[in-house]
Design a protein around this motif. Structure first.
Motif, PDB file in Angstrom:
ATOM      1  N   VAL A 150      -1.971   3.422  14.914  1.00 52.33           N
ATOM      2  CA  VAL A 150      -1.817   4.485  13.994  1.00 52.33           C
ATOM      3  C   VAL A 150      -1.395   3.819  12.423  1.00 52.33           C
ATOM      4  O   VAL A 150      -1.741   4.894  11.117  1.00 52.33           O
ATOM      5  CB  VAL A 150       0.129   4.467  14.078  1.00 52.33           C
ATOM      6  N   PHE A 151      -1.302   2.487  12.150  1.00 51.22           N
ATOM      7  CA  PHE A 151      -1.549   1.953  10.706  1.00 51.22           C
ATOM      8  C   PHE A 151      -3.026   2.025  10.446  1.00 51.22           C
ATOM      9  O   PHE A 151      -2.514   2.012   8.894  1.00 51.22           O
ATOM     10  CB  PHE A 151      -0.409   0.438  11.524  1.00 51.22           C
ATOM     11  N   VAL A 152      -3.137   1.344  10.928  1.00 49.55           N
ATOM     12  CA  VAL A 152      -4.647   1.264  10.864  1.00 49.55           C
ATOM     13  C   VAL A 152      -5.216   2.945  10.156  1.00 49.55           C
ATOM     14  O   VAL A 152      -5.514   3.110   9.684  1.00 49.55           O
ATOM     15  CB  VAL A 152      -5.918   0.583  11.706  1.00 49.55           C
ATOM     16  N   SER A 153      -5.149   3.623  11.033  1.00 50.88           N
ATOM     17  CA  SER A 153      -6.067   5.447  11.083  1.00 50.88           C
ATOM     18  C   SER A 153      -4.647   5.783   9.262  1.00 50.88           C
ATOM     19  O   SER A 153      -5.683   6.660   9.038  1.00 50.88           O
ATOM     20  CB  SER A 153      -5.121   6.339  11.705  1.00 50.88           C
ATOM     21  N   PHE A 154      -4.266   5.550   9.691  1.00 49.74           N
ATOM     22  CA  PHE A 154      -3.049   6.607   8.348  1.00 49.74           C
ATOM     23  C   PHE A 154      -2.697   5.214   6.952  1.00 49.74           C
ATOM     24  O   PHE A 154      -2.762   5.726   5.811  1.00 49.74           O
ATOM     25  CB  PHE A 154      -2.072   7.132   9.422  1.00 49.74           C
ATOM     26  N   VAL A 155      -3.018   4.304   6.871  1.00 47.11           N
ATOM     27  CA  VAL A 155      -2.291   3.615   6.132  1.00 47.11           C
ATOM     28  C   VAL A 155      -3.608   2.258   5.536  1.00 47.11           C
ATOM     29  O   VAL A 155      -4.224   2.880   4.769  1.00 47.11           O
ATOM     30  CB  VAL A 155      -1.171   2.369   6.044  1.00 47.11           C
ATOM     31  N   ILE A 156      -4.634   2.004   6.401  1.00 51.75           N
ATOM     32  CA  ILE A 156      -5.363   0.585   6.376  1.00 51.75           C
ATOM     33  C   ILE A 156      -6.787   2.188   5.256  1.00 51.75           C
ATOM     34  O   ILE A 156      -8.134   1.407   5.173  1.00 51.75           O
ATOM     35  CB  ILE A 156      -6.224  -0.178   7.214  1.00 51.75           C
ATOM     36  N   PHE A 157      -7.035   2.535   6.525  1.00 55.28           N
ATOM     37  CA  PHE A 157      -8.315   3.597   6.532  1.00 55.28           C
ATOM     38  C   PHE A 157      -8.043   4.271   5.433  1.00 55.28           C
ATOM     39  O   PHE A 157      -9.789   4.233   4.485  1.00 55.28           O
ATOM     40  CB  PHE A 157      -8.252   4.652   7.717  1.00 55.28           C
ATOM     41  N   PRO A 158      -7.070   5.170   5.444  1.00 53.09           N
ATOM     42  CA  PRO A 158      -6.982   5.718   3.637  1.00 53.09           C
ATOM     43  C   PRO A 158      -7.356   4.938   2.700  1.00 53.09           C
ATOM     44  O   PRO A 158      -7.839   5.578   1.891  1.00 53.09           O
ATOM     45  CB  PRO A 158      -5.985   6.530   3.638  1.00 53.09           C
ATOM     46  N   VAL A 159      -7.401   4.559   2.577  1.00 59.55           N
ATOM     47  CA  VAL A 159      -6.811   2.965   0.727  1.00 59.55           C
ATOM     48  C   VAL A 159      -8.696   2.615   1.363  1.00 59.55           C
ATOM     49  O   VAL A 159      -8.802   2.799   0.134  1.00 59.55           O
ATOM     50  CB  VAL A 159      -5.821   1.493   0.924  1.00 59.55           C
ATOM     51  N   PHE A 213       0.446  -1.817  -0.419  1.00 61.35           N
ATOM     52  CA  PHE A 213       0.135   0.137   0.330  1.00 61.35           C
ATOM     53  C   PHE A 213       0.660   1.654  -0.134  1.00 61.35           C
ATOM     54  O   PHE A 213       1.491   2.176   1.120  1.00 61.35           O
ATOM     55  CB  PHE A 213      -1.336   0.158   1.141  1.00 61.35           C
ATOM     56  N   MET A 221     -10.808   4.256   2.525  1.00 62.16           N
ATOM     57  CA  MET A 221     -11.275   5.092   1.832  1.00 62.16           C
ATOM     58  C   MET A 221     -11.733   5.612   0.098  1.00 62.16           C
ATOM     59  O   MET A 221     -12.384   6.376  -0.154  1.00 62.16           O
ATOM     60  CB  MET A 221     -11.487   6.563   2.697  1.00 62.16           C
ATOM     61  N   ALA A 222     -10.556   5.696  -0.036  1.00 63.41           N
ATOM     62  CA  ALA A 222      -9.832   5.452  -1.454  1.00 63.41           C
ATOM     63  C   ALA A 222     -11.360   4.899  -2.111  1.00 63.41           C
ATOM     64  O   ALA A 222     -11.116   5.395  -3.466  1.00 63.41           O
ATOM     65  CB  ALA A 222      -8.399   4.770  -1.795  1.00 63.41           C
ATOM     66  N   VAL A 273      -1.683   5.215  -3.475  1.00 59.77           N
ATOM     67  CA  VAL A 273      -2.272   4.710  -3.600  1.00 59.77           C
ATOM     68  C   VAL A 273      -3.314   5.934  -2.673  1.00 59.77           C
ATOM     69  O   VAL A 273      -4.504   6.213  -2.560  1.00 59.77           O
ATOM     70  CB  VAL A 273      -2.894   3.182  -3.262  1.00 59.77           C
ATOM     71  N   ALA A 274      -3.202   6.372  -1.438  1.00 63.30           N
ATOM     72  CA  ALA A 274      -4.032   6.596  -0.723  1.00 63.30           C
ATOM     73  C   ALA A 274      -3.624   7.952  -0.398  1.00 63.30           C
ATOM     74  O   ALA A 274      -4.720   8.729   0.530  1.00 63.30           O
ATOM     75  CB  ALA A 274      -3.459   6.091   0.506  1.00 63.30           C
ATOM     76  N   LEU A 291       5.791   1.878   9.108  1.00 62.06           N
ATOM     77  CA  LEU A 291       6.377   0.904  10.032  1.00 62.06           C
ATOM     78  C   LEU A 291       5.861  -0.707   9.300  1.00 62.06           C
ATOM     79  O   LEU A 291       6.916  -1.383  10.212  1.00 62.06           O
ATOM     80  CB  LEU A 291       4.372   0.367  10.348  1.00 62.06           C
ATOM     81  N   TYR A 322     -14.253   6.799  -1.691  1.00 62.64           N
ATOM     82  CA  TYR A 322     -14.562   7.975  -2.718  1.00 62.64           C
ATOM     83  C   TYR A 322     -14.879   7.474  -4.637  1.00 62.64           C
ATOM     84  O   TYR A 322     -14.969   8.264  -5.452  1.00 62.64           O
ATOM     85  CB  TYR A 322     -13.502   8.788  -2.870  1.00 62.64           C
ATOM     86  N   ALA A 341       3.188   5.554   9.894  1.00 57.68           N
ATOM     87  CA  ALA A 341       2.170   4.997   9.882  1.00 57.68           C
ATOM     88  C   ALA A 341       3.137   3.917   8.474  1.00 57.68           C
ATOM     89  O   ALA A 341       3.101   2.395   7.794  1.00 57.68           O
ATOM     90  CB  ALA A 341       1.245   4.641   9.094  1.00 57.68           C
ATOM     91  N   PHE A 342       3.310   4.658   7.602  1.00 54.77           N
ATOM     92  CA  PHE A 342       3.886   4.057   5.576  1.00 54.77           C
ATOM     93  C   PHE A 342       5.301   2.912   6.342  1.00 54.77           C
ATOM     94  O   PHE A 342       5.618   2.088   5.486  1.00 54.77           O
ATOM     95  CB  PHE A 342       3.771   4.953   5.596  1.00 54.77           C
ATOM     96  N   ASN A 358      -9.785   9.139  -7.288  1.00 59.78           N
ATOM     97  CA  ASN A 358      -9.188   7.789  -6.176  1.00 59.78           C
ATOM     98  C   ASN A 358      -9.998   6.483  -7.272  1.00 59.78           C
ATOM     99  O   ASN A 358      -9.406   5.586  -6.553  1.00 59.78           O
ATOM    100  CB  ASN A 358     -10.684   8.163  -4.817  1.00 59.78           C
ATOM    101  N   THR A 393      -5.313  10.992  -1.595  1.00 64.84           N
ATOM    102  CA  THR A 393      -6.233  12.074  -1.326  1.00 64.84           C
ATOM    103  C   THR A 393      -7.277  12.094  -0.198  1.00 64.84           C
ATOM    104  O   THR A 393      -7.381  12.604   0.577  1.00 64.84           O
ATOM    105  CB  THR A 393      -6.560  11.925  -2.347  1.00 64.84           C
ATOM    106  N   PRO A 394      -7.195  10.093  -0.185  1.00 67.99           N
ATOM    107  CA  PRO A 394      -7.787  10.302   1.213  1.00 67.99           C
ATOM    108  C   PRO A 394      -6.694  10.648   2.632  1.00 67.99           C
ATOM    109  O   PRO A 394      -7.639  11.016   3.906  1.00 67.99           O
ATOM    110  CB  PRO A 394      -8.617   8.798   1.654  1.00 67.99           C
ATOM    111  N   LEU A 395      -6.022  10.269   2.364  1.00 64.77           N
ATOM    112  CA  LEU A 395      -5.277  10.975   3.393  1.00 64.77           C
ATOM    113  C   LEU A 395      -5.105  12.221   3.741  1.00 64.77           C
ATOM    114  O   LEU A 395      -4.852  12.848   4.493  1.00 64.77           O
ATOM    115  CB  LEU A 395      -3.870  10.086   3.184  1.00 64.77           C
ATOM    116  N   LEU A 419      -8.212  13.363   5.127  1.00 64.28           N
ATOM    117  CA  LEU A 419      -7.785  12.949   6.883  1.00 64.28           C
ATOM    118  C   LEU A 419      -7.131  14.092   7.272  1.00 64.28           C
ATOM    119  O   LEU A 419      -8.072  14.553   8.520  1.00 64.28           O
ATOM    120  CB  LEU A 419      -7.749  11.412   7.191  1.00 64.28           C
ATOM    121  N   ALA A 441      -7.044   5.161  -8.418  1.00 66.33           N
ATOM    122  CA  ALA A 441      -6.177   5.317  -7.386  1.00 66.33           C
ATOM    123  C   ALA A 441      -6.037   3.716  -6.937  1.00 66.33           C
ATOM    124  O   ALA A 441      -5.448   2.879  -7.368  1.00 66.33           O
ATOM    125  CB  ALA A 441      -6.300   5.666  -6.349  1.00 66.33           C
TER     126      ALA A 441
END
Lengths: 271, 323
Positions: B43-52, A112, B54-55, A116-117, A146, B58, A143-144, B289, A119-121, A124, B292
């Motif tokens: 942190v990982f879920v909030s800023f990696v998994i969640f945005p993906v 990931f 959301m993409a 890819v993320a 980790l 959207y 986060a990226f 998106n 725009t939503p990032l 957020l 993406a």
């Protein structure tokens, strides 16, 4: 094999020239004036002028960007390594249901990329009110960062012999005490490797700051270089000077930790 | 041991093997697990998994990027992508970059690694120096090469001065040349990384093998062809995987050198630059998106196929070997 050697050296020399040529061009170009560059784009400075460099070194903007990049990189590095080693310790030395899923979650993160993320990032970060702030860049960078950190550290922590842990337990050392007193000191090489990767990644990162930071005051060096290059697009000599100055911290850092960086990258393959 | 670590480069993998254990775990341990891994997961879920995720969400909307998305259009964005020639061009460029990266950088890097994998004076210095471009940021790389390769830049000037004036060209803007200029810059920047990986792989190959072959009368090239290259296989396959993913996701250098308007006319736009141009700069967030998501699916499918068919023999040993 011996008679082959001169050719080998010649190829190596050509190679170095090709790899370093552009870098030297930037540094030397900063010592020229624009008219020198216009007349002879690939020539040497004649005479050497230092104004381009001294003016940038005297500017607040440059130092502010160095400061922003340093803060972002240091905080990212410390946080990635701290959170990474804690999670890796759990993955490496605890047995519980869901451990496989947790490992897969982080491992999947390697696929990931921020692209890819992005725009939503951005949305957020905007909703969190962190646009134009360094935390807005730092949190996603942690986060990226980790997945790589955890993937490198888990085998490292697993390799610590079980006997050491058992001996510690017999000496009435708790699991957390073992983590603090034994695991952390023993894993210092792994922590340094992952820390360096995180630091360079943050120092050079472009896409995330491009989205999150719009205010010149919060720019990191890569954004600063680009802004400077477009603002002074006719002033090539100054752009070259700015670019070479922004290159120095990474080069110094690299020369200090070169063994660790190369070792860390190869360690991931070599074992 | 070798294969165990090899997994690390390879994306989604099976978890480390569990040791059998009878006893359940107590609350104390559960607390420790939560306290130690909680922050990273959060942190990982909030800023990696969640945005993906959301993409993906959207991507079903026609949305300008502000307020709550309300204009649900279902798969319309994806139907548009199927007919969007600008996206198809970008996808084609990604494919070109992917293939050219493999066929250009691979052999060059292997040749350089063979060259450097011998006793010679200054070897360690050479290794460090060819790695310098990898450490320099994409922005600096892009800015420098844009200045060198512009029509009145140092590149053409050098060609003139060594009597090759006939070869001067508009390296960045000519659609026939731009993709090759990009490949040249990519090779310059990333070949050092490949060389370092290959050198590490070569050091894992026991000297005895090539010594024995030499005793049997094998030439230098025969040794490389029949011993070094096959044994370097796992390293090459890992490098190729990283190169493929990098080619599909390529954004920075293209966006820095060609910018949002020029990349498409010069023939260097990629899926990622197109996504940013559409999503952010044209405020077409829903569509961006969806692009993406397509980019993600393509990367994922290629990565899974690659792991299934190419990396499998490397990871098999890892799964059975344990660590």
């Amino acid at each position: 094999m011996a008679r082959r050697t001169p050719i080998v050296y010649l190829v190596a020399l050509l190679l170095i020239g090709l790899m370093l040529g552009p870098v030297i061009y930037i540094i030397v170009g900063g010592f020229r004036t624009n008219s020198q560059i216009t007349v002879s784009p690939a020539g040497l400075p004649d005479p050497w002028v230092t104004e381009n460099y001294t003016e940038i070194l005297a500017s607040d903007a440059f130092w502010r960007q160095v400061g922003n990049s340093t803060i972002a990189a240091v905080v990212t590095t410390v946080a990635v390594v701290t959170l990474g080693v804690m999670a890796s310790y759990v993955l490496a030395r605890y047995r519980f249901r869901g451990r496989g899923a947790m490992y897969a979650l982080f491992a999947a993160g390697l696929m990931f990329p921020a692209t890819v993320a992005i725009t939503p990032l951005y949305i957020l970060i905007k909703n969190l009110g962190l646009v134009n702030t360094l935390p807005g860049v730092i949190l996603p960078q942690i986060a990226f960062g980790l997945p790589t950190t955890i993937i490198i550290l888990v085998p490292f922590l697993r390799a610590i012999p079980k006997e050491i842990e058992e001996a510690a337990m017999i000496d009435r050392c708790s699991r957390l005490g073992f983590f603090w007193r034994m695991v952390l000191p023993l894993s210092v090489p792994g922590l340094i490797t992952t820390g360096i990767l995180a630091f360079i990644g943050s120092w050079n990162s472009y896409l995330l700051p491009l989205f999150i930071l719009n205010d010149q005051d919060t720019f990191t060096l890569p954004l600063g270089v680009q802004a400077f290059a477009s603002q002074y697009s006719v002033d090539t000599a100054r752009v070259l000077a700015f670019t070479s100055l922004s290159m120095i911290p990474a080069l110094v850092f690299f020369s200090l930790f070169e063994r660790r960086i190369v070792g860390g990258l190869t360690g991931a393959v070599k074992g | 041991m070798t294969v165990t670590r090899l997994r690390s480069g390879g994306g989604v993998q099976a978890p480390p093997p569990l040791r059998p254990r009878r006893r359940g775990i107590g609350w104390g341990q559960r607390l420790e697990i939560a306290a130690l891994s909680g922050p990273a997961i959060l942190v990982f879920v909030s800023f990696v998994i969640f945005p993906v995720l959301m993409a993906a969400y959207y991507g079903f909307y026609k949305w300008k990027g502000y307020g709550v998305p309300t204009n649900f259009v279902g798969l319309d964005n994806y139907k548009t992508i199927l007919q969007d020639t600008a996206f198809h061009e970008a996808l084609w460029h990604n494919a070109e970059i992917l293939v050219l990266s493999l066929v250009l950088q691979g052999p060059v890097a292997i040749a350089l690694a063979l060259l450097l994998n011998r006793r010679m004076r200054g070897q360690s210095v050479i290794r460090v120096l060819i790695f310098v471009p990898y450490v320099i940021s994409e922005v600096i790389t892009g800015t420098a090469w844009a200045l060198i390769l512009q029509t009145n830049g140092a590149g053409n000037d050098i060609l003139e001065s060594i009597g090759l004036g006939g070869l001067t060209a508009d390296w960045l803007a000519d659609p026939k040349l731009a993709i090759w200029s990009l490949m040249f810059i990519l090779t310059w920047k990333y070949v050092g990384f490949a060389v370092i990986l290959f050198l590490a792989g070569m050091q894992n190959i026991p000297d005895e093998l090539s010594e024995a072959a030499a005793v049997d009368g094998a030439s230098f090239w025969q040794i490389q062809r029949h011993i070094t290259l096959p044994l370097l296989g796992p390293t090459i396959r890992i490098w190729a995987f990283l190169s493929i993913i990098g080619s599909l996701q390529l954004f920075d250098l293209v966006y820095i050198i060609w910018g949002q308007y020029v990349a498409s006319t010069a023939g260097t736009s990629t899926m990622a630059t197109y996504m940013v141009v559409e999503g952010r700069n044209a405020a077409n967030y829903g569509y961006g998106n969806a692009v993406a998501v397509v980019l993600f699916i393509i990367s994922m499918v290629i990565a899974l196929i690659y792991q299934r068919f190419v990396l499998r023999r490397d990871t098999e040993g890892a799964l059975t070997g344990g660590s």
